[in-house]
Scaffold this active site. Structure first.
Site, PDB file in Angstrom:
ATOM      1  N   HIS A 186       0.893  -1.247  -0.047  1.00 36.18           N
ATOM      2  CA  HIS A 186      -0.035  -0.007  -0.045  1.00 36.18           C
ATOM      3  C   HIS A 186       0.816   1.357   0.031  1.00 36.18           C
ATOM      4  CE1 HIS A 186       0.831  -0.477   4.283  1.00 36.18           C
ATOM      5  NE2 HIS A 186       0.139   0.784   4.665  1.00 36.18           N
ATOM      6  N   HIS A 242       1.589   4.037   1.976  1.00 37.13           N
ATOM      7  CA  HIS A 242       2.131   4.541   2.990  1.00 37.13           C
ATOM      8  C   HIS A 242       3.502   4.860   2.871  1.00 37.13           C
ATOM      9  CE1 HIS A 242      -1.887   4.173   5.404  1.00 37.13           C
ATOM     10  NE2 HIS A 242      -1.866   5.240   4.890  1.00 37.13           N
ATOM     11  N   ASP A 246       5.976   4.810   5.036  1.00 38.37           N
ATOM     12  CA  ASP A 246       6.754   3.784   5.954  1.00 38.37           C
ATOM     13  C   ASP A 246       6.595   2.350   5.060  1.00 38.37           C
ATOM     14  OD1 ASP A 246       4.033   3.654   6.474  1.00 38.37           O
ATOM     15  OD2 ASP A 246       4.666   2.158   8.040  1.00 38.37           O
ATOM     16  N   HIS A 247       6.110   2.293   3.944  1.00 40.16           N
ATOM     17  CA  HIS A 247       5.990   1.153   3.404  1.00 40.16           C
ATOM     18  C   HIS A 247       6.947   1.169   1.833  1.00 40.16           C
ATOM     19  CE1 HIS A 247       3.389  -1.334   6.153  1.00 40.16           C
ATOM     20  NE2 HIS A 247       3.235   0.076   6.641  1.00 40.16           N
ATOM     21  N   HIS A 270      -7.606  -0.705   5.560  1.00 40.95           N
ATOM     22  CA  HIS A 270      -6.458   0.148   5.941  1.00 40.95           C
ATOM     23  C   HIS A 270      -6.125   1.469   5.112  1.00 40.95           C
ATOM     24  CE1 HIS A 270      -2.945   1.554   7.921  1.00 40.95           C
ATOM     25  NE2 HIS A 270      -2.087   1.486   6.935  1.00 40.95           N
ATOM     26  N   ASP A 280      -0.250  -3.719   6.395  1.00 42.49           N
ATOM     27  CA  ASP A 280      -0.898  -3.090   7.549  1.00 42.49           C
ATOM     28  C   ASP A 280      -2.494  -3.677   7.733  1.00 42.49           C
ATOM     29  OD1 ASP A 280       1.273  -2.036   8.263  1.00 42.49           O
ATOM     30  OD2 ASP A 280       0.550   0.014   7.706  1.00 42.49           O
ATOM     31  N   HIS A 301       4.574  -4.403  10.624  1.00 38.45           N
ATOM     32  CA  HIS A 301       4.943  -3.846  12.037  1.00 38.45           C
ATOM     33  C   HIS A 301       5.189  -4.680  13.325  1.00 38.45           C
ATOM     34  CE1 HIS A 301       4.378   0.440  10.802  1.00 38.45           C
ATOM     35  NE2 HIS A 301       3.427  -0.065   9.955  1.00 38.45           N
TER      36      HIS A 301
HETATM   37 FE    FE Z   1       2.587   1.027   8.186  1.00 41.01          FE
HETATM   38 ZN    ZN Z   2       0.067   2.001   6.451  1.00 42.97          ZN
END
Ligand code: FE
Ligand code: ZN
Length: 256
Positions: A55, A57, A59-60, A114, A131, A169
């Site tokens: 996805h 985001h 942080d990915h 998400h 996530d 995570h």
């Molecule tokens: Fe994340």
């Molecule tokens: Zn995420």
């Protein structure tokens, strides 16, 4: 047989790496940053051939550009979402990915909730679910409805019980604390919590977990087993979507 590793990244992310020593090739899932991947590749003497993104985001996906700078031939798989750039191949529900090196095949499962376009990759006994499904928890509902997320989780829960859950995570202990408020007498959950505590004390990841372990202890996969009376804010007689929605909301406001 490719080797699976969870590379810690950013604050509490994991970048999953599947490396095949025989071919000297590796893939990574959700590289939030490039640095941990580059050092793991250098360590193992592998080159990067594929990047799988779940996805949009940061942080990915944040490490994608840095990895492509070093390995421009790597193929980047991602959902149909213009918020993700640098993509070689967009994939959606039912698409199959066959990689030669490392030798691996995955099927794409669309799991909105998400985010609107979140996908998971299932194959080789592994589930890369970003996530969506966490160990003992699930992702926050940023773009989807409770009904969508519950349907997505139902699909993941239906995968073979021995599937390894490789999520984005390290949230197991925080999730366990919340789960225990809902199911204080769940013996599987209690054992999972103790095991996770010991692993974290040793600085080790609590992942991957297993689908059958999640079915037994993850409250978000257990809305049919948990009485409405145990869920803060759930009305008596609430249907399963309403119970799930109340459970997710209670977790949003749970300390930690
Ligand atoms: Fe994340
Ligand atoms: Zn995420």
């Amino acid at each position: 047989m490719p080797q699976l590793r969870a590379l810690p990244a950013l604050r509490d992310n994991y970048i999953w790496m599947l490396a095949d020593a025989a071919s000297g090739c590796a893939l990574v899932v959700d590289p939030g940053e490039a640095r941990p991947v580059l050092s793991a590749l250098a360590q193992s003497g592998c080159r990067l051939t594929a990047i799988l993104l779940t996805h949009h985001h940061p942080d990915h996906i944040g490490g994608t550009a840095g990895l492509l700078a070093r390995f421009p031939e790597a193929v980047v798989f991602a959902p149909h979402d213009e918020r993700i750039g640098l993509v070689t191949r967009r994939v959606g529900e039912g698409d199959r990915i066959a990689l030669a090196a490392p030798s691996a095949q995955f099927e794409v499962i669309e799991v909105p909730g998400h985010t609107r376009t979140h996908i998971a990759y299932h194959g080789e006994g592994l589930l890369f679910c970003g996530d969506t499904l966490f160990s003992l928890g699930c992702g926050r509902l940023f773009e989807g409805t409770p009904a969508q997320m519950l349907a997505s989780l139902d699909r993941l829960a239906a995968l073979p019980g021995n599937t390894q859950v490789c999520c984005g995570h390290e949230y197991t202990l925080a999730n366990a604390a919340f789960a225990l408020t809902v199911e204080p007498d769940n013996a599987v959950l209690r054992t999972r919590e103790e095991t996770a505590r010991a692993l974290r004390r040793s600085g080790l990841p609590t992942l991957p977990s297993l689908i059958d372990g999640e079915r037994a202890a993850n409250p978000f996969l257990r809305v049919d087993a948990i009485a409405a009376a145990r869920i803060p804010g759930a009305a008596e007689g609430a249907d399963r979507v309403a119970r799930f929605a109340a459970l997710r909301l209670a977790k949003d406001h749970f300390p930690g």
